[in-house]
Design a protein around this motif. Structure first.
Motif, PDB file in Angstrom:
ATOM      1  N   VAL A  59       1.335  -1.763 -10.235  1.00 53.72           N
ATOM      2  CA  VAL A  59       0.453  -1.414  -9.106  1.00 53.72           C
ATOM      3  C   VAL A  59       0.882  -0.093  -8.466  1.00 53.72           C
ATOM      4  N   ARG A  60       2.209   0.198  -8.504  1.00 50.20           N
ATOM      5  CA  ARG A  60       2.684   1.452  -7.912  1.00 50.20           C
ATOM      6  C   ARG A  60       2.206   2.649  -8.730  1.00 50.20           C
ATOM      7  N   ASP A  61       2.120   2.474 -10.062  1.00 46.27           N
ATOM      8  CA  ASP A  61       1.608   3.559 -10.908  1.00 46.27           C
ATOM      9  C   ASP A  61       0.091   3.720 -10.747  1.00 46.27           C
ATOM     10  N   VAL A  62      -0.594   2.619 -10.495  1.00 41.94           N
ATOM     11  CA  VAL A  62      -2.049   2.698 -10.283  1.00 41.94           C
ATOM     12  C   VAL A  62      -2.312   3.419  -8.954  1.00 41.94           C
ATOM     13  N   GLY A  63      -1.528   3.071  -7.933  1.00 39.86           N
ATOM     14  CA  GLY A  63      -1.667   3.755  -6.648  1.00 39.86           C
ATOM     15  C   GLY A  63      -1.388   5.246  -6.798  1.00 39.86           C
ATOM     16  N   GLU A  64      -0.327   5.566  -7.532  1.00 48.55           N
ATOM     17  CA  GLU A  64       0.058   6.978  -7.731  1.00 48.55           C
ATOM     18  C   GLU A  64      -1.052   7.745  -8.466  1.00 48.55           C
ATOM     19  N   ALA A  65      -1.660   7.100  -9.457  1.00 50.97           N
ATOM     20  CA  ALA A  65      -2.740   7.771 -10.197  1.00 50.97           C
ATOM     21  C   ALA A  65      -3.882   8.137  -9.252  1.00 50.97           C
ATOM     22  N   HIS A  66      -4.229   7.226  -8.349  1.00 56.91           N
ATOM     23  CA  HIS A  66      -5.314   7.522  -7.406  1.00 56.91           C
ATOM     24  C   HIS A  66      -4.952   8.699  -6.496  1.00 56.91           C
ATOM     25  N   VAL A  67      -3.713   8.672  -5.976  1.00 62.47           N
ATOM     26  CA  VAL A  67      -3.322   9.741  -5.044  1.00 62.47           C
ATOM     27  C   VAL A  67      -3.289  11.084  -5.778  1.00 62.47           C
ATOM     28  N   ARG A  68      -2.743  11.089  -6.992  1.00 63.51           N
ATOM     29  CA  ARG A  68      -2.693  12.339  -7.757  1.00 63.51           C
ATOM     30  C   ARG A  68      -4.100  12.810  -8.131  1.00 63.51           C
TER      31      ARG A  68
ATOM     32  N   TYR B 256      -5.220  -5.678  -3.572  1.00 57.97           N
ATOM     33  CA  TYR B 256      -3.897  -5.373  -4.138  1.00 57.97           C
ATOM     34  C   TYR B 256      -3.761  -3.859  -4.375  1.00 57.97           C
ATOM     35  N   ILE B 257      -4.732  -3.297  -5.072  1.00 62.71           N
ATOM     36  CA  ILE B 257      -4.666  -1.869  -5.396  1.00 62.71           C
ATOM     37  C   ILE B 257      -5.018  -1.027  -4.168  1.00 62.71           C
ATOM     38  N   GLY B 258      -6.056  -1.440  -3.431  1.00 63.56           N
ATOM     39  CA  GLY B 258      -6.451  -0.697  -2.227  1.00 63.56           C
ATOM     40  C   GLY B 258      -5.270  -0.571  -1.269  1.00 63.56           C
ATOM     41  N   GLY B 259      -4.526  -1.664  -1.083  1.00 58.46           N
ATOM     42  CA  GLY B 259      -3.380  -1.657  -0.171  1.00 58.46           C
ATOM     43  C   GLY B 259      -2.307  -0.681  -0.629  1.00 58.46           C
ATOM     44  N   GLU B 260      -2.083  -0.630  -1.927  1.00 59.89           N
ATOM     45  CA  GLU B 260      -1.052   0.274  -2.470  1.00 59.89           C
ATOM     46  C   GLU B 260      -1.448   1.743  -2.234  1.00 59.89           C
ATOM     47  N   ILE B 261      -2.744   2.026  -2.398  1.00 58.35           N
ATOM     48  CA  ILE B 261      -3.204   3.423  -2.201  1.00 58.35           C
ATOM     49  C   ILE B 261      -3.054   3.806  -0.720  1.00 58.35           C
ATOM     50  N   ILE B 262      -3.456   2.881   0.169  1.00 53.76           N
ATOM     51  CA  ILE B 262      -3.349   3.162   1.609  1.00 53.76           C
ATOM     52  C   ILE B 262      -1.884   3.426   1.979  1.00 53.76           C
ATOM     53  N   ASP B 263      -0.998   2.585   1.447  1.00 49.91           N
ATOM     54  CA  ASP B 263       0.439   2.729   1.694  1.00 49.91           C
ATOM     55  C   ASP B 263       0.908   4.152   1.393  1.00 49.91           C
ATOM     56  N   ARG B 264       0.514   4.620   0.203  1.00 50.64           N
ATOM     57  CA  ARG B 264       0.968   5.941  -0.240  1.00 50.64           C
ATOM     58  C   ARG B 264       0.345   7.054   0.596  1.00 50.64           C
ATOM     59  N   LEU B 265      -0.952   6.907   0.908  1.00 48.62           N
ATOM     60  CA  LEU B 265      -1.637   7.965   1.673  1.00 48.62           C
ATOM     61  C   LEU B 265      -1.061   8.062   3.087  1.00 48.62           C
ATOM     62  N   LEU B 266      -0.832   6.901   3.727  1.00 51.30           N
ATOM     63  CA  LEU B 266      -0.266   6.934   5.086  1.00 51.30           C
ATOM     64  C   LEU B 266       1.134   7.556   5.061  1.00 51.30           C
TER      65      LEU B 266
ATOM     66  N   LEU C 138      -1.829  13.974 -15.139  1.00 53.28           N
ATOM     67  CA  LEU C 138      -1.436  13.834 -13.731  1.00 53.28           C
ATOM     68  C   LEU C 138       0.059  14.062 -13.519  1.00 53.28           C
ATOM     69  N   GLY C 139       0.820  14.150 -14.631  1.00 53.00           N
ATOM     70  CA  GLY C 139       2.208  14.618 -14.533  1.00 53.00           C
ATOM     71  C   GLY C 139       3.200  13.646 -13.936  1.00 53.00           C
ATOM     72  N   TYR C 140       3.181  12.411 -14.384  1.00 49.05           N
ATOM     73  CA  TYR C 140       4.244  11.495 -13.962  1.00 49.05           C
ATOM     74  C   TYR C 140       4.481  10.480 -15.057  1.00 49.05           C
ATOM     75  N   THR C 141       5.559   9.675 -14.908  1.00 49.19           N
ATOM     76  CA  THR C 141       5.957   8.727 -15.950  1.00 49.19           C
ATOM     77  C   THR C 141       5.865   7.313 -15.407  1.00 49.19           C
ATOM     78  N   TYR C 142       5.300   6.408 -16.215  1.00 47.01           N
ATOM     79  CA  TYR C 142       5.117   5.033 -15.751  1.00 47.01           C
ATOM     80  C   TYR C 142       6.433   4.269 -15.634  1.00 47.01           C
ATOM     81  N   ILE C 143       6.412   3.286 -14.741  1.00 48.01           N
ATOM     82  CA  ILE C 143       7.512   2.321 -14.625  1.00 48.01           C
ATOM     83  C   ILE C 143       7.472   1.439 -15.889  1.00 48.01           C
ATOM     84  N   PRO C 144       8.624   1.193 -16.554  1.00 49.88           N
ATOM     85  CA  PRO C 144       8.595   0.338 -17.754  1.00 49.88           C
ATOM     86  C   PRO C 144       8.052  -1.062 -17.436  1.00 49.88           C
ATOM     87  N   ALA C 145       7.298  -1.617 -18.385  1.00 50.47           N
ATOM     88  CA  ALA C 145       6.657  -2.928 -18.164  1.00 50.47           C
ATOM     89  C   ALA C 145       7.685  -4.016 -17.856  1.00 50.47           C
ATOM     90  N   GLU C 146       8.876  -3.897 -18.465  1.00 49.17           N
ATOM     91  CA  GLU C 146       9.929  -4.906 -18.224  1.00 49.17           C
ATOM     92  C   GLU C 146      10.335  -4.902 -16.750  1.00 49.17           C
TER      93      GLU C 146
END
Ligand code: NAP
Length: 339
Positions: A221-230, A13-23, A313-321
Protein backbone atom coordinates in the motif's frame (compact mmCIF):
# COMPACT_ATOMS: atom_id res chain seq x y z
CA UNK A 1 3.77 22.91 -0.55
CA UNK A 2 0.80 25.21 -1.22
CA UNK A 3 -1.03 23.09 -3.80
CA UNK A 4 -4.42 21.54 -3.06
CA UNK A 5 -5.20 17.97 -4.11
CA UNK A 6 -8.54 16.15 -4.01
CA UNK A 7 -8.34 12.49 -2.96
CA UNK A 8 -11.68 10.73 -3.45
CA UNK A 9 -12.47 7.91 -1.04
CA UNK A 10 -10.45 9.15 1.94
CA UNK A 11 -11.88 6.44 4.20
CA UNK A 12 -10.31 3.71 2.06
CA UNK A 13 -7.08 1.77 2.45
CA UNK A 14 -5.35 3.35 -0.54
CA UNK A 15 -7.06 6.76 -0.22
CA UNK A 16 -5.84 7.00 3.39
CA UNK A 17 -2.26 6.19 2.40
CA UNK A 18 -2.27 8.90 -0.30
CA UNK A 19 -3.69 11.49 2.12
CA UNK A 20 -1.03 10.53 4.67
CA UNK A 21 1.75 11.19 2.18
CA UNK A 22 0.27 14.42 0.80
CA UNK A 23 -0.28 15.92 4.27
CA UNK A 24 3.27 14.94 5.28
CA UNK A 25 4.54 16.84 2.22
CA UNK A 26 2.58 19.96 3.14
CA UNK A 27 -0.26 19.77 0.61
CA UNK A 28 -3.77 20.89 1.45
CA UNK A 29 -6.00 17.87 0.92
CA UNK A 30 -9.68 17.78 0.04
CA UNK A 31 -11.27 14.38 0.38
CA UNK A 32 -14.68 12.93 -0.43
CA UNK A 33 -16.51 10.37 1.68
CA UNK A 34 -20.06 9.15 1.26
CA UNK A 35 -21.16 10.58 4.59
CA UNK A 36 -18.99 13.29 6.13
CA UNK A 37 -21.00 13.37 9.38
CA UNK A 38 -20.16 9.72 9.92
CA UNK A 39 -16.61 9.63 8.51
CA UNK A 40 -15.03 12.99 9.34
CA UNK A 41 -14.42 12.18 13.06
CA UNK A 42 -12.57 9.03 12.00
CA UNK A 43 -10.42 10.96 9.53
CA UNK A 44 -9.69 13.69 12.13
CA UNK A 45 -8.64 10.97 14.57
CA UNK A 46 -6.13 9.64 12.06
CA UNK A 47 -4.73 13.10 11.23
CA UNK A 48 -5.32 15.06 14.46
CA UNK A 49 -2.95 17.90 13.51
CA UNK A 50 -4.24 18.45 9.97
CA UNK A 51 -6.68 21.24 10.87
CA UNK A 52 -7.52 23.36 7.82
CA UNK A 53 -5.04 21.36 5.72
CA UNK A 54 -7.69 18.63 5.47
CA UNK A 55 -11.23 19.33 4.24
CA UNK A 56 -13.84 16.59 4.13
CA UNK A 57 -16.78 16.66 1.69
CA UNK A 58 -19.79 14.36 1.32
CA UNK A 59 -20.00 13.15 -2.30
CA UNK A 60 -21.34 9.85 -3.62
CA UNK A 61 -20.18 8.35 -6.91
CA UNK A 62 -23.80 7.92 -7.95
CA UNK A 63 -24.97 11.54 -7.74
CA UNK A 64 -23.83 15.15 -8.20
CA UNK A 65 -24.12 16.91 -4.80
CA UNK A 66 -20.79 17.76 -3.21
CA UNK A 67 -18.49 17.18 -6.20
CA UNK A 68 -18.23 20.85 -7.27
CA UNK A 69 -17.33 21.94 -3.73
CA UNK A 70 -14.81 19.09 -3.32
CA UNK A 71 -12.99 20.04 -6.56
CA UNK A 72 -13.00 23.81 -6.02
CA UNK A 73 -9.45 25.19 -5.78
CA UNK A 74 -7.74 21.85 -6.53
CA UNK A 75 -4.82 21.52 -8.96
CA UNK A 76 -4.90 17.72 -9.07
CA UNK A 77 -7.24 14.83 -8.29
CA UNK A 78 -6.42 11.29 -7.18
CA UNK A 79 -9.66 9.48 -7.94
CA UNK A 80 -9.51 6.44 -5.69
CA UNK A 81 -13.13 5.79 -4.64
CA UNK A 82 -14.76 2.80 -6.27
CA UNK A 83 -16.93 -0.04 -5.00
CA UNK A 84 -14.65 -2.95 -3.94
CA UNK A 85 -16.78 -5.68 -2.30
CA UNK A 86 -15.73 -9.13 -1.06
CA UNK A 87 -18.79 -10.82 -2.57
CA UNK A 88 -19.75 -11.12 -6.21
CA UNK A 89 -22.99 -9.14 -6.82
CA UNK A 90 -25.87 -10.90 -8.60
CA UNK A 91 -26.04 -8.11 -11.14
CA UNK A 92 -22.69 -6.90 -12.59
CA UNK A 93 -24.16 -3.41 -13.08
CA UNK A 94 -24.19 -2.94 -9.30
CA UNK A 95 -20.43 -2.47 -9.65
CA UNK A 96 -20.00 -1.35 -13.24
CA UNK A 97 -22.45 1.56 -13.14
CA UNK A 98 -21.06 3.32 -10.04
CA UNK A 99 -17.46 2.67 -11.18
CA UNK A 100 -18.00 4.09 -14.68
CA UNK A 101 -20.50 6.85 -13.85
CA UNK A 102 -18.57 7.77 -10.72
CA UNK A 103 -15.30 8.12 -12.64
CA UNK A 104 -16.96 10.24 -15.32
CA UNK A 105 -18.67 12.36 -12.66
CA UNK A 106 -15.34 12.91 -10.87
CA UNK A 107 -13.67 13.82 -14.19
CA UNK A 108 -16.40 16.21 -15.35
CA UNK A 109 -16.48 18.11 -12.07
CA UNK A 110 -12.67 18.20 -11.96
CA UNK A 111 -12.50 19.61 -15.50
CA UNK A 112 -15.22 22.18 -14.75
CA UNK A 113 -13.20 23.32 -11.69
CA UNK A 114 -10.03 23.75 -13.78
CA UNK A 115 -8.16 20.76 -12.35
CA UNK A 116 -5.04 20.20 -14.45
CA UNK A 117 -4.07 16.66 -13.52
CA UNK A 118 -6.22 13.59 -12.85
CA UNK A 119 -4.79 10.32 -11.56
CA UNK A 120 -7.28 7.47 -11.65
CA UNK A 121 -6.84 4.47 -9.34
CA UNK A 122 -7.54 1.73 -11.82
CA UNK A 123 -6.33 -1.82 -11.26
CA UNK A 124 -4.44 -4.76 -12.69
CA UNK A 125 -8.02 -5.98 -13.17
CA UNK A 126 -8.06 -3.70 -16.24
CA UNK A 127 -4.87 -5.34 -17.57
CA UNK A 128 -4.64 -9.07 -17.06
CA UNK A 129 -7.95 -10.90 -17.57
CA UNK A 130 -9.80 -12.63 -20.38
CA UNK A 131 -6.62 -13.76 -22.17
CA UNK A 132 -6.33 -17.48 -21.40
CA UNK A 133 -3.16 -18.02 -23.46
CA UNK A 134 -1.13 -15.37 -21.65
CA UNK A 135 0.47 -15.43 -18.21
CA UNK A 136 2.75 -12.37 -18.23
CA UNK A 137 1.35 -8.86 -18.59
CA UNK A 138 2.47 -5.24 -18.46
CA UNK A 139 1.13 -1.69 -18.81
CA UNK A 140 0.40 -2.19 -22.52
CA UNK A 141 -2.12 -5.00 -21.95
CA UNK A 142 -5.88 -4.63 -21.59
CA UNK A 143 -8.40 -7.04 -20.10
CA UNK A 144 -10.58 -8.61 -22.77
CA UNK A 145 -14.18 -7.82 -21.85
CA UNK A 146 -15.51 -10.17 -24.55
CA UNK A 147 -14.42 -13.04 -22.28
CA UNK A 148 -17.03 -11.83 -19.73
CA UNK A 149 -14.71 -11.64 -16.69
CA UNK A 150 -16.15 -11.27 -13.14
CA UNK A 151 -18.09 -8.05 -12.35
CA UNK A 152 -15.34 -6.26 -10.37
CA UNK A 153 -12.87 -6.85 -13.22
CA UNK A 154 -15.36 -5.54 -15.74
CA UNK A 155 -16.07 -2.51 -13.56
CA UNK A 156 -12.41 -1.45 -13.36
CA UNK A 157 -11.80 -2.06 -17.09
CA UNK A 158 -14.90 -0.20 -18.18
CA UNK A 159 -14.13 2.70 -15.81
CA UNK A 160 -10.56 3.14 -17.06
CA UNK A 161 -11.56 2.91 -20.72
CA UNK A 162 -14.42 5.38 -20.16
CA UNK A 163 -12.10 7.84 -18.41
CA UNK A 164 -9.49 7.74 -21.18
CA UNK A 165 -12.12 8.16 -23.89
CA UNK A 166 -13.74 11.06 -22.03
CA UNK A 167 -10.45 12.92 -21.53
CA UNK A 168 -9.46 12.46 -25.17
CA UNK A 169 -12.80 13.79 -26.40
CA UNK A 170 -13.48 16.51 -23.84
CA UNK A 171 -10.34 17.56 -21.99
CA UNK A 172 -7.26 16.90 -24.14
CA UNK A 173 -5.22 19.43 -22.14
CA UNK A 174 -5.83 17.66 -18.86
CA UNK A 175 -2.92 15.42 -17.79
CA UNK A 176 -4.53 12.04 -17.20
CA UNK A 177 -2.89 8.80 -16.08
CA UNK A 178 -3.87 5.69 -14.16
CA UNK A 179 -2.27 3.71 -11.35
CA UNK A 180 -3.07 -0.01 -11.75
CA UNK A 181 -2.23 -1.90 -8.56
CA UNK A 182 -2.25 -5.67 -8.19
CA UNK A 183 -3.42 -7.08 -4.80
CA UNK A 184 -2.59 -4.46 -2.18
CA UNK A 185 -1.24 -5.49 1.23
CA UNK A 186 0.82 -3.74 3.89
CA UNK A 187 0.19 -2.05 7.23
CA UNK A 188 -3.45 -1.40 8.08
CA UNK A 189 -4.69 1.62 9.98
CA UNK A 190 -7.71 0.01 11.66
CA UNK A 191 -10.15 -2.89 11.36
CA UNK A 192 -12.02 -1.21 8.48
CA UNK A 193 -9.78 -3.05 6.02
CA UNK A 194 -9.76 -3.38 2.29
CA UNK A 195 -11.00 -6.60 0.70
CA UNK A 196 -7.43 -7.41 -0.36
CA UNK A 197 -6.06 -7.51 3.22
CA UNK A 198 -8.84 -9.94 4.15
CA UNK A 199 -6.83 -12.55 2.24
CA UNK A 200 -3.80 -12.28 4.57
CA UNK A 201 -6.15 -12.16 7.55
CA UNK A 202 -7.74 -15.44 6.45
CA UNK A 203 -4.32 -17.08 6.03
CA UNK A 204 -3.27 -16.29 9.61
CA UNK A 205 -6.54 -16.48 11.56
CA UNK A 206 -7.26 -20.13 10.81
CA UNK A 207 -10.31 -19.48 8.62
CA UNK A 208 -8.81 -21.37 5.68
CA UNK A 209 -7.78 -24.90 6.72
CA UNK A 210 -6.02 -25.69 3.42
CA UNK A 211 -4.18 -23.68 0.80
CA UNK A 212 -5.86 -23.35 -2.58
CA UNK A 213 -3.68 -23.88 -5.65
CA UNK A 214 -3.59 -20.26 -6.73
CA UNK A 215 -1.30 -17.27 -6.75
CA UNK A 216 -1.46 -13.49 -6.92
CA UNK A 217 0.77 -10.52 -7.58
CA UNK A 218 1.57 -8.45 -4.52
CA UNK A 219 2.07 -4.73 -4.09
CA UNK A 220 2.54 -2.70 -0.91
CA UNK A 221 0.00 0.00 0.00
CA UNK A 222 2.95 2.34 0.66
CA UNK A 223 4.20 1.80 -2.91
CA UNK A 224 0.70 2.38 -4.29
CA UNK A 225 0.46 5.63 -2.32
CA UNK A 226 3.91 6.67 -3.56
CA UNK A 227 2.94 5.97 -7.18
CA UNK A 228 -0.05 8.30 -6.86
CA UNK A 229 2.00 11.10 -5.29
CA UNK A 230 4.76 10.76 -7.90
CA UNK A 231 2.15 10.69 -10.69
CA UNK A 232 0.79 13.96 -9.30
CA UNK A 233 4.22 15.60 -9.02
CA UNK A 234 6.13 14.32 -12.08
CA UNK A 235 6.58 16.53 -15.15
CA UNK A 236 3.46 16.38 -17.34
CA UNK A 237 5.27 14.88 -20.33
CA UNK A 238 6.40 11.92 -18.21
CA UNK A 239 2.96 10.86 -17.06
CA UNK A 240 0.40 12.05 -19.65
CA UNK A 241 -1.67 9.07 -20.83
CA UNK A 242 0.46 6.62 -18.85
CA UNK A 243 -0.62 3.47 -17.07
CA UNK A 244 1.32 2.67 -13.90
CA UNK A 245 0.87 -0.93 -12.75
CA UNK A 246 2.31 -1.38 -9.25
CA UNK A 247 3.42 -4.97 -8.66
CA UNK A 248 6.42 -6.36 -6.81
CA UNK A 249 6.02 -9.99 -7.76
CA UNK A 250 3.76 -12.98 -8.31
CA UNK A 251 3.55 -15.49 -5.43
CA UNK A 252 1.62 -18.71 -4.97
CA UNK A 253 -0.50 -18.66 -1.79
CA UNK A 254 1.64 -21.59 -0.65
CA UNK A 255 4.74 -19.36 -0.93
CA UNK A 256 2.94 -16.58 0.94
CA UNK A 257 2.11 -19.00 3.76
CA UNK A 258 5.73 -20.22 3.90
CA UNK A 259 7.03 -16.62 3.94
CA UNK A 260 4.72 -15.80 6.86
CA UNK A 261 5.86 -18.93 8.71
CA UNK A 262 9.52 -17.96 8.25
CA UNK A 263 9.31 -14.21 8.90
CA UNK A 264 6.68 -14.03 11.63
CA UNK A 265 6.72 -17.49 13.26
CA UNK A 266 5.19 -16.07 16.43
CA UNK A 267 1.94 -15.32 14.51
CA UNK A 268 1.84 -18.27 12.17
CA UNK A 269 0.41 -21.01 14.40
CA UNK A 270 -2.82 -21.16 12.37
CA UNK A 271 -1.25 -20.75 8.91
CA UNK A 272 -2.35 -23.78 6.89
CA UNK A 273 0.25 -26.26 5.62
CA UNK A 274 -1.76 -28.61 3.48
CA UNK A 275 -2.74 -27.92 -0.13
CA UNK A 276 -6.44 -27.91 -1.05
CA UNK A 277 -7.04 -30.24 -3.99
CA UNK A 278 -8.60 -28.43 -6.97
CA UNK A 279 -11.66 -30.71 -6.90
CA UNK A 280 -12.37 -29.61 -3.32
CA UNK A 281 -11.95 -25.91 -4.18
CA UNK A 282 -14.44 -26.36 -7.04
CA UNK A 283 -16.86 -28.22 -4.80
CA UNK A 284 -16.70 -25.52 -2.08
CA UNK A 285 -17.32 -22.88 -4.73
CA UNK A 286 -20.85 -24.28 -5.00
CA UNK A 287 -21.60 -22.93 -1.49
CA UNK A 288 -19.01 -20.26 -0.63
CA UNK A 289 -18.93 -16.91 -2.46
CA UNK A 290 -15.19 -16.40 -1.72
CA UNK A 291 -14.37 -19.78 -3.26
CA UNK A 292 -16.50 -18.90 -6.28
CA UNK A 293 -14.22 -15.89 -6.85
CA UNK A 294 -11.07 -18.05 -6.94
CA UNK A 295 -12.42 -21.04 -8.85
CA UNK A 296 -11.26 -19.63 -12.20
CA UNK A 297 -7.80 -18.85 -10.76
CA UNK A 298 -6.80 -22.39 -9.77
CA UNK A 299 -3.31 -23.15 -11.15
CA UNK A 300 -3.17 -19.87 -13.11
CA UNK A 301 -0.12 -17.65 -13.36
CA UNK A 302 -1.23 -14.05 -13.85
CA UNK A 303 2.02 -12.14 -13.52
CA UNK A 304 1.71 -8.39 -13.99
CA UNK A 305 4.99 -6.50 -14.28
CA UNK A 306 5.37 -3.26 -12.35
CA UNK A 307 8.84 -2.50 -13.81
CA UNK A 308 7.57 0.25 -16.10
CA UNK A 309 6.27 2.19 -13.10
CA UNK A 310 9.55 1.85 -11.18
CA UNK A 311 11.44 3.10 -14.25
CA UNK A 312 9.20 6.04 -15.15
CA UNK A 313 8.39 7.22 -11.62
CA UNK A 314 11.89 6.47 -10.31
CA UNK A 315 11.56 4.40 -7.18
CA UNK A 316 11.97 0.79 -6.01
CA UNK A 317 9.21 -1.37 -4.55
CA UNK A 318 9.22 -2.83 -1.05
CA UNK A 319 9.92 -6.62 -1.37
CA UNK A 320 6.74 -8.72 -1.16
CA UNK A 321 8.20 -10.71 1.75
CA UNK A 322 8.56 -7.49 3.76
CA UNK A 323 5.03 -6.45 2.81
CA UNK A 324 3.63 -9.76 4.06
CA UNK A 325 5.58 -9.51 7.31
CA UNK A 326 4.38 -5.94 7.91
CA UNK A 327 0.76 -6.85 7.05
CA UNK A 328 0.73 -9.70 9.57
CA UNK A 329 2.41 -7.63 12.30
CA UNK A 330 0.00 -4.77 11.83
CA UNK A 331 -3.10 -7.03 11.82
CA UNK A 332 -1.93 -8.45 15.16
CA UNK A 333 -0.82 -5.08 16.61
CA UNK A 334 -4.21 -3.51 15.83
CA UNK A 335 -5.93 -6.45 17.55
CA UNK A 336 -7.67 -7.46 14.30
CA UNK A 337 -6.26 -10.98 14.41
CA UNK A 338 -5.36 -12.98 17.47
CA UNK A 339 -2.73 -15.24 15.94
P1 NAP B 1 -11.52 0.37 0.24
O1 NAP B 1 -10.62 0.46 1.41
O2 NAP B 1 -12.70 -0.53 0.27
O3 NAP B 1 -12.02 1.84 -0.12
C1 NAP B 1 -12.99 2.07 -1.09
C2 NAP B 1 -13.33 3.54 -1.05
O4 NAP B 1 -14.30 3.82 -2.08
C3 NAP B 1 -13.95 3.94 0.28
O5 NAP B 1 -13.44 5.20 0.65
C4 NAP B 1 -15.44 4.02 -0.05
O6 NAP B 1 -16.09 4.96 0.73
C5 NAP B 1 -15.39 4.51 -1.48
N1 NAP B 1 -16.64 4.22 -2.19
C6 NAP B 1 -17.15 3.01 -2.49
N2 NAP B 1 -18.35 3.16 -3.09
C7 NAP B 1 -18.58 4.51 -3.16
C8 NAP B 1 -19.64 5.32 -3.66
N3 NAP B 1 -20.76 4.80 -4.20
N4 NAP B 1 -19.52 6.67 -3.57
C9 NAP B 1 -18.43 7.23 -3.00
N5 NAP B 1 -17.40 6.53 -2.50
C10 NAP B 1 -17.48 5.18 -2.57
O7 NAP B 1 -10.73 -0.02 -1.06
P2 NAP B 1 -9.19 0.21 -1.49
O8 NAP B 1 -8.51 -1.09 -1.38
O9 NAP B 1 -8.60 1.39 -0.82
O10 NAP B 1 -9.40 0.49 -3.02
C11 NAP B 1 -9.45 1.80 -3.52
C12 NAP B 1 -9.33 1.78 -5.01
O11 NAP B 1 -8.21 1.00 -5.39
C13 NAP B 1 -10.53 1.18 -5.72
O12 NAP B 1 -10.70 1.95 -6.89
C14 NAP B 1 -10.07 -0.23 -6.05
O13 NAP B 1 -10.74 -0.71 -7.18
C15 NAP B 1 -8.59 0.03 -6.35
N6 NAP B 1 -7.73 -1.16 -6.21
C16 NAP B 1 -7.60 -1.79 -5.00
C17 NAP B 1 -6.78 -2.92 -4.90
C18 NAP B 1 -6.59 -3.65 -3.61
O14 NAP B 1 -6.06 -4.76 -3.64
N7 NAP B 1 -6.97 -3.09 -2.47
C19 NAP B 1 -6.10 -3.39 -6.05
C20 NAP B 1 -6.26 -2.70 -7.25
C21 NAP B 1 -7.07 -1.59 -7.32
P3 NAP B 1 -17.03 4.54 1.99
O15 NAP B 1 -16.18 4.71 3.19
O16 NAP B 1 -18.13 5.50 1.93
O17 NAP B 1 -17.47 3.11 1.76
Amino acid sequence: MTATVLVTGGTGYIGGEIIDRLLAKGYTVHTTVRDAVKSEPKLRKRWPDAGEKLKVFSADLTNDPGWAEANAGCEAVAHVASPFPLDVPKNADELIVPAREGTLRALKFAHAAGVKRFVQTSSAAAIAYGQPDKDHFDHTDWTNLDANPPPYIQSKTVAERAARDWVEANAPDMVFCSVNPVAVFGPVYDDDMSTSVEMVKKIIDGSIPMIPNMGICITDVRDVGEAHVRAIEAPAEKVRGERFPTSEKFMWIEEMAETIRQRVPQHSGKVPKRRMPDWLAKFLALFMPEMRQIKGELGNIRDVSGKHTEEVLGYTYIPAEQTLEDTVKSLVEKGIVKA
